[in-house]
Design a protein around this motif. Structure first.
Motif, PDB file in Angstrom:
ATOM      1  N   GLN A 373       0.801  -1.217   0.000  1.00 19.03           N
ATOM      2  CA  GLN A 373       0.000   0.000   0.000  1.00 19.03           C
ATOM      3  C   GLN A 373       0.839   1.275   0.000  1.00 19.03           C
ATOM      4  O   GLN A 373       0.431   2.296  -0.552  1.00 19.03           O
ATOM      5  CB  GLN A 373      -0.921   0.009   1.235  1.00 19.03           C
ATOM      6  CG  GLN A 373      -1.871  -1.181   1.323  1.00 19.03           C
ATOM      7  CD  GLN A 373      -2.826  -1.232   0.147  1.00 19.03           C
ATOM      8  OE1 GLN A 373      -3.362  -0.204  -0.283  1.00 19.03           O
ATOM      9  NE2 GLN A 373      -3.032  -2.423  -0.409  1.00 19.03           N
ATOM     10  N   VAL A 374       2.012   1.244   0.616  1.00 18.57           N
ATOM     11  CA  VAL A 374       2.798   2.463   0.823  1.00 18.57           C
ATOM     12  C   VAL A 374       3.751   2.680  -0.359  1.00 18.57           C
ATOM     13  O   VAL A 374       4.645   1.859  -0.614  1.00 18.57           O
ATOM     14  CB  VAL A 374       3.603   2.376   2.141  1.00 18.57           C
ATOM     15  CG1 VAL A 374       4.389   3.671   2.385  1.00 18.57           C
ATOM     16  CG2 VAL A 374       2.672   2.097   3.322  1.00 18.57           C
ATOM     17  N   ASN A 375       3.570   3.809  -1.084  1.00 18.49           N
ATOM     18  CA  ASN A 375       4.401   4.101  -2.250  1.00 18.49           C
ATOM     19  C   ASN A 375       5.869   4.296  -1.876  1.00 18.49           C
ATOM     20  O   ASN A 375       6.769   3.935  -2.640  1.00 18.49           O
ATOM     21  CB  ASN A 375       3.884   5.345  -2.966  1.00 18.49           C
ATOM     22  CG  ASN A 375       2.622   5.040  -3.776  1.00 18.49           C
ATOM     23  OD1 ASN A 375       2.367   3.887  -4.124  1.00 18.49           O
ATOM     24  ND2 ASN A 375       1.856   6.068  -4.075  1.00 18.49           N
ATOM     25  N   ALA A 380      11.453   2.404  -2.287  1.00 22.63           N
ATOM     26  CA  ALA A 380      12.689   1.977  -1.610  1.00 22.63           C
ATOM     27  C   ALA A 380      13.066   0.568  -2.030  1.00 22.63           C
ATOM     28  O   ALA A 380      14.254   0.272  -2.284  1.00 22.63           O
ATOM     29  CB  ALA A 380      12.507   2.072  -0.104  1.00 22.63           C
ATOM     30  N   LEU A 381      12.080  -0.330  -2.113  1.00 26.92           N
ATOM     31  CA  LEU A 381      12.356  -1.718  -2.512  1.00 26.92           C
ATOM     32  C   LEU A 381      12.872  -1.785  -3.953  1.00 26.92           C
ATOM     33  O   LEU A 381      13.824  -2.512  -4.260  1.00 26.92           O
ATOM     34  CB  LEU A 381      11.091  -2.561  -2.369  1.00 26.92           C
ATOM     35  CG  LEU A 381      10.676  -2.921  -0.938  1.00 26.92           C
ATOM     36  CD1 LEU A 381       9.249  -3.448  -0.900  1.00 26.92           C
ATOM     37  CD2 LEU A 381      11.632  -3.975  -0.357  1.00 26.92           C
ATOM     38  N   LEU A 382      12.261  -1.000  -4.839  1.00 25.06           N
ATOM     39  CA  LEU A 382      12.673  -1.022  -6.240  1.00 25.06           C
ATOM     40  C   LEU A 382      14.044  -0.389  -6.429  1.00 25.06           C
ATOM     41  O   LEU A 382      14.843  -0.843  -7.257  1.00 25.06           O
ATOM     42  CB  LEU A 382      11.627  -0.287  -7.089  1.00 25.06           C
ATOM     43  CG  LEU A 382      10.332  -1.081  -7.333  1.00 25.06           C
ATOM     44  CD1 LEU A 382       9.213  -0.172  -7.804  1.00 25.06           C
ATOM     45  CD2 LEU A 382      10.590  -2.200  -8.359  1.00 25.06           C
ATOM     46  N   HIS A 403      13.126   3.625 -12.876  1.00 30.13           N
ATOM     47  CA  HIS A 403      11.981   4.369 -13.421  1.00 30.13           C
ATOM     48  C   HIS A 403      10.701   4.065 -12.640  1.00 30.13           C
ATOM     49  O   HIS A 403       9.904   4.975 -12.353  1.00 30.13           O
ATOM     50  CB  HIS A 403      11.784   4.030 -14.905  1.00 30.13           C
ATOM     51  CG  HIS A 403      12.759   4.722 -15.810  1.00 30.13           C
ATOM     52  ND1 HIS A 403      12.921   6.100 -15.828  1.00 30.13           N
ATOM     53  CD2 HIS A 403      13.632   4.239 -16.742  1.00 30.13           C
ATOM     54  CE1 HIS A 403      13.848   6.431 -16.707  1.00 30.13           C
ATOM     55  NE2 HIS A 403      14.297   5.311 -17.281  1.00 30.13           N
ATOM     56  N   GLN A 404      10.499   2.790 -12.284  1.00 37.03           N
ATOM     57  CA  GLN A 404       9.314   2.435 -11.486  1.00 37.03           C
ATOM     58  C   GLN A 404       9.364   3.103 -10.107  1.00 37.03           C
ATOM     59  O   GLN A 404       8.345   3.585  -9.610  1.00 37.03           O
ATOM     60  CB  GLN A 404       9.249   0.915 -11.325  1.00 37.03           C
ATOM     61  CG  GLN A 404       8.874   0.150 -12.573  1.00 37.03           C
ATOM     62  CD  GLN A 404       8.759  -1.339 -12.286  1.00 37.03           C
ATOM     63  OE1 GLN A 404       7.852  -1.766 -11.550  1.00 37.03           O
ATOM     64  NE2 GLN A 404       9.663  -2.119 -12.851  1.00 37.03           N
ATOM     65  N   ALA A 405      10.548   3.154  -9.533  1.00 37.47           N
ATOM     66  CA  ALA A 405      10.705   3.782  -8.220  1.00 37.47           C
ATOM     67  C   ALA A 405      10.371   5.262  -8.285  1.00 37.47           C
ATOM     68  O   ALA A 405       9.752   5.819  -7.375  1.00 37.47           O
ATOM     69  CB  ALA A 405      12.132   3.573  -7.712  1.00 37.47           C
ATOM     70  N   ILE A 406      10.780   5.920  -9.382  1.00 35.70           N
ATOM     71  CA  ILE A 406      10.474   7.349  -9.549  1.00 35.70           C
ATOM     72  C   ILE A 406       8.972   7.558  -9.685  1.00 35.70           C
ATOM     73  O   ILE A 406       8.406   8.522  -9.141  1.00 35.70           O
ATOM     74  CB  ILE A 406      11.225   7.908 -10.779  1.00 35.70           C
ATOM     75  CG1 ILE A 406      12.731   7.980 -10.476  1.00 35.70           C
ATOM     76  CG2 ILE A 406      10.687   9.282 -11.182  1.00 35.70           C
ATOM     77  CD1 ILE A 406      13.596   8.298 -11.677  1.00 35.70           C
ATOM     78  N   GLU A 407       8.292   6.655 -10.378  1.00 38.25           N
ATOM     79  CA  GLU A 407       6.837   6.766 -10.530  1.00 38.25           C
ATOM     80  C   GLU A 407       6.141   6.698  -9.174  1.00 38.25           C
ATOM     81  O   GLU A 407       5.185   7.441  -8.911  1.00 38.25           O
ATOM     82  CB  GLU A 407       6.322   5.637 -11.432  1.00 38.25           C
ATOM     83  CG  GLU A 407       6.627   5.823 -12.903  1.00 38.25           C
ATOM     84  CD  GLU A 407       6.056   4.685 -13.731  1.00 38.25           C
ATOM     85  OE1 GLU A 407       5.056   4.072 -13.286  1.00 38.25           O
ATOM     86  OE2 GLU A 407       6.612   4.400 -14.805  1.00 38.25           O
ATOM     87  N   TYR A 408       6.611   5.797  -8.307  1.00 40.91           N
ATOM     88  CA  TYR A 408       5.968   5.635  -6.998  1.00 40.91           C
ATOM     89  C   TYR A 408       6.295   6.785  -6.051  1.00 40.91           C
ATOM     90  O   TYR A 408       5.456   7.171  -5.229  1.00 40.91           O
ATOM     91  CB  TYR A 408       6.405   4.311  -6.355  1.00 40.91           C
ATOM     92  CG  TYR A 408       5.734   3.099  -6.950  1.00 40.91           C
ATOM     93  CD1 TYR A 408       4.341   2.999  -6.988  1.00 40.91           C
ATOM     94  CD2 TYR A 408       6.489   2.054  -7.490  1.00 40.91           C
ATOM     95  CE1 TYR A 408       3.730   1.888  -7.540  1.00 40.91           C
ATOM     96  CE2 TYR A 408       5.883   0.936  -8.029  1.00 40.91           C
ATOM     97  CZ  TYR A 408       4.501   0.865  -8.061  1.00 40.91           C
ATOM     98  OH  TYR A 408       3.888  -0.232  -8.601  1.00 40.91           O
ATOM     99  N   GLN A 409       7.505   7.361  -6.158  1.00 37.86           N
ATOM    100  CA  GLN A 409       7.869   8.467  -5.257  1.00 37.86           C
ATOM    101  C   GLN A 409       8.782   9.440  -6.008  1.00 37.86           C
ATOM    102  O   GLN A 409      10.008   9.399  -5.870  1.00 37.86           O
ATOM    103  CB  GLN A 409       8.563   7.949  -3.986  1.00 37.86           C
ATOM    104  CG  GLN A 409       8.585   8.989  -2.873  1.00 37.86           C
ATOM    105  CD  GLN A 409       9.292   8.492  -1.625  1.00 37.86           C
ATOM    106  OE1 GLN A 409      10.085   7.562  -1.686  1.00 37.86           O
ATOM    107  NE2 GLN A 409       9.003   9.130  -0.499  1.00 37.86           N
ATOM    108  N   PRO A 410       8.178  10.367  -6.760  1.00 39.83           N
ATOM    109  CA  PRO A 410       8.962  11.295  -7.594  1.00 39.83           C
ATOM    110  C   PRO A 410       9.865  12.224  -6.785  1.00 39.83           C
ATOM    111  O   PRO A 410      10.839  12.737  -7.324  1.00 39.83           O
ATOM    112  CB  PRO A 410       7.881  12.094  -8.334  1.00 39.83           C
ATOM    113  CG  PRO A 410       6.632  11.279  -8.235  1.00 39.83           C
ATOM    114  CD  PRO A 410       6.728  10.532  -6.944  1.00 39.83           C
ATOM    115  N   GLU A 411       9.546  12.453  -5.518  1.00 39.22           N
ATOM    116  CA  GLU A 411      10.314  13.412  -4.729  1.00 39.22           C
ATOM    117  C   GLU A 411      11.498  12.774  -3.992  1.00 39.22           C
ATOM    118  O   GLU A 411      12.262  13.480  -3.336  1.00 39.22           O
ATOM    119  CB  GLU A 411       9.392  14.104  -3.708  1.00 39.22           C
ATOM    120  CG  GLU A 411       8.316  14.964  -4.341  1.00 39.22           C
ATOM    121  CD  GLU A 411       8.893  15.954  -5.362  1.00 39.22           C
ATOM    122  OE1 GLU A 411       9.878  16.637  -5.010  1.00 39.22           O
ATOM    123  OE2 GLU A 411       8.385  16.013  -6.490  1.00 39.22           O
TER     124      GLU A 411
END
Length: 496
Positions: A373-375, A380-382, A403-411
């Motif tokens: 649930q937590v982006n 962090a995992l990716l 790229h997937q990690a950036i999608e989940y947490q861009p900041e």
């Protein structure tokens, strides 16, 4: 009133019969005899004038019965007092029954009189959880055996609190006696025991020297002392052998963990304590890590023309790998215990630092990111997974994770840093600079970017690519990347 008078008369008659005073003719309840007999029957002690009255009226049979009864009462009180004393001595709980009719009383009496207990009596003590008495019984038996063994049977006291028991136990452990203990044996004329001791001490001295030499040979061959050997050495005041073993063990650990040139050889060194923890796979304290980071060791380094000593942090090489391996296993176990996936992030990070990226990937192979649930956790995992792919040079998979990690947490700056490193690995330097700048804008430390670049330079296998990235950095900012000059010089020397 009449009925009460009749009852008292009947009671008086009964008492006269019981105490053989029927020859006294006066049967009136107002008689002094009635008062005397009532006191006796109630267990109340008589006064001297009452005894005199009975003698004056020649009631000798009555007197005899009273004296016998009072003797028995006194004896009963004495026995109860003795029982109470024995219970206190043998540490029996106060709430245990005080009656001398108790099965416990003869058992304690037998112990006090130094008689052996039967098996059924010992069983009674065990069944009633009187373990402290069972222990005393065992000590008494052992004391008797030791007196027999060391020719001290003439000493009468067989209770375990005797000084002799302590002395004989020391003899049986082949431990040395103090001067005071030796004097005690002399004062009690236990000459046979002294002779036995002196003979045994002479024989033991020869055997002990042989045993110490054996231990020394074992230590020299790389064996460590076990707990029994250490205890024996302490008992025989041979701490020097323990120290020798510790110093040898320390030297072996320094060799194993690649810090043999660390100058301190003392068994009290903090490094020895830390290496023992690593050997036992115990986690280090933060103070241990800080100490390793603050201390260096000198390692001889060969150059193309001469040898020189170069300093390295203790918190590097095999010590660093062992530390991160222990931490990785700890966080894996924490994940198994709590199912908290942040522990997977930590474990993966430590496996990478322990040069085990495959282990890091294995942790995240079967994760269902759609169920998380937590982006922030997904990112962090990716990022950690992408870093592990980078470590094994699977850069396309590493880029996909970033790229997937950036999608989940861009900041978050972490996946941008990963992208910059991937680009530098591909020698796409301008793209790498772009991603690093994006990371810095999101809070990354520029020093971390330099560390990633330095890692690319250090790990570059192709000589041309190695020189290419160094020249790019020096052209870009020769002051900021001045450290790259040493890698360039090393590359030139290796080419000669």
């Amino acid at each position: 009133m009449v009925k009460e008078s009749q009852n008292r008369l009947k009671h008086f008659t009964s008492l006269k019969s019981k105490y053989q005073a029927t020859k006294y003719n006066d049967s009136s309840p107002a008689s002094l005899l009635y008062l005397i007999l009532r006191k006796v029957d109630l267990g109340i002690e008589l006064l001297d004038l009452e005894f005199n009255w009975l003698q004056e009226h020649e009631l000798f049979e009555t007197l005899e019965i009273i004296w016998l009864q009072q003797f028995r009462m006194g004896e009963s009180k004495r026995l109860e007092a003795e029982f109470s004393h024995l219970k206190a001595k043998y540490k029996v709980a106060k709430n245990w029954e005080s009656s001398v009719g108790s099965v416990l009383y003869p058992i304690l009496w037998k112990l006090e009189s130094e008689n052996s207990l039967t098996d059924s009596e010992v069983q009674f003590l065990q069944d009633n959880h009187l373990t402290q008495i069972v222990a005393i019984v065992q000590d008494i038996k052992r004391f008797a055996n030791l007196k027999q063994k060391y020719q001290a049977t003439k000493y009468q006291n067989s209770y375990p609190d005797s000084p002799l028991y302590k002395i004989l136990k020391k003899l049986d452990l082949e431990a040395s006696l103090s001067d005071a203990e030796y004097e005690w044996l002399l004062d009690n004329e236990l000459f046979e025991t002294i002779e036995f001791f002196e003979k045994q001490e002479f024989i033991n001295e020869i055997a002990n020297d042989k045993y110490v030499n054996t231990l020394k040979l074992n230590i020299e061959s790389g064996k460590t002392l076990n707990e029994t050997e250490i205890e024996w050495l302490k008992n025989h005041e041979r701490e020097d052998i323990i120290i020798l073993a510790q110093q040898k063990h320390f030297a072996g650990l320094k060799s194993k963990y690649g810090v043999l040139d660390y100058q301190d050889k003392s068994h009290t060194s903090l490094l020895y304590i830390i290496l023992q923890k690593l050997e036992l796979k115990e986690r280090l304290e933060p103070t241990d890590v800080a100490w390793l980071q603050d201390n260096n060791t000198e390692v001889p380094q060969a150059t193309y023309s001469y040898y020189m000593c170069q300093e390295y942090k203790l918190f590097s090489g095999k010590i660093l790998i062992a530390y991160h391996t222990i931490e990785a296993n700890f966080y894996e176990q924490e994940f198994q215990r709590t199912d908290n996936k942040w522990n997977l992030v930590n474990a993966s990070s430590h496996w990478r630092k322990a040069n085990e990226p495959e282990q890091a990937l294995q942790l995240t192979n079967n994760l269902h990111f759609d169920r998380i649930q937590v982006n922030k956790l997904k990112s962090a995992l990716l990022t950690s997974r992408g870093g592990a792919f980078r470590d094994i040079e699977k850069l396309d998979k590493a880029e996909n994770c970033a790229h997937q990690a950036i999608e989940y947490q861009p900041e978050s700056h972490h996946p941008y840093t990963l992208m910059g490193a991937i680009c530098f690995e591909r020698h796409q330097y301008s793209d790498g600079e772009y991603w690093f700048q994006e990371a810095i804008q999101r809070g990354a430390n520029p020093r971390d970017m330099d560390s990633e670049i330095k890692r690319v330079v250090k790990n570059a296998k192709d000589k041309n690519k190695h020189r290419e990235v160094i020249e790019y950095l020096l052209k870009k900012d020769s002051q900021r990347y001045s450290w790259a000059k040493s890698y360039l010089k090393k590359s030139q020397n290796n080419g000669k």
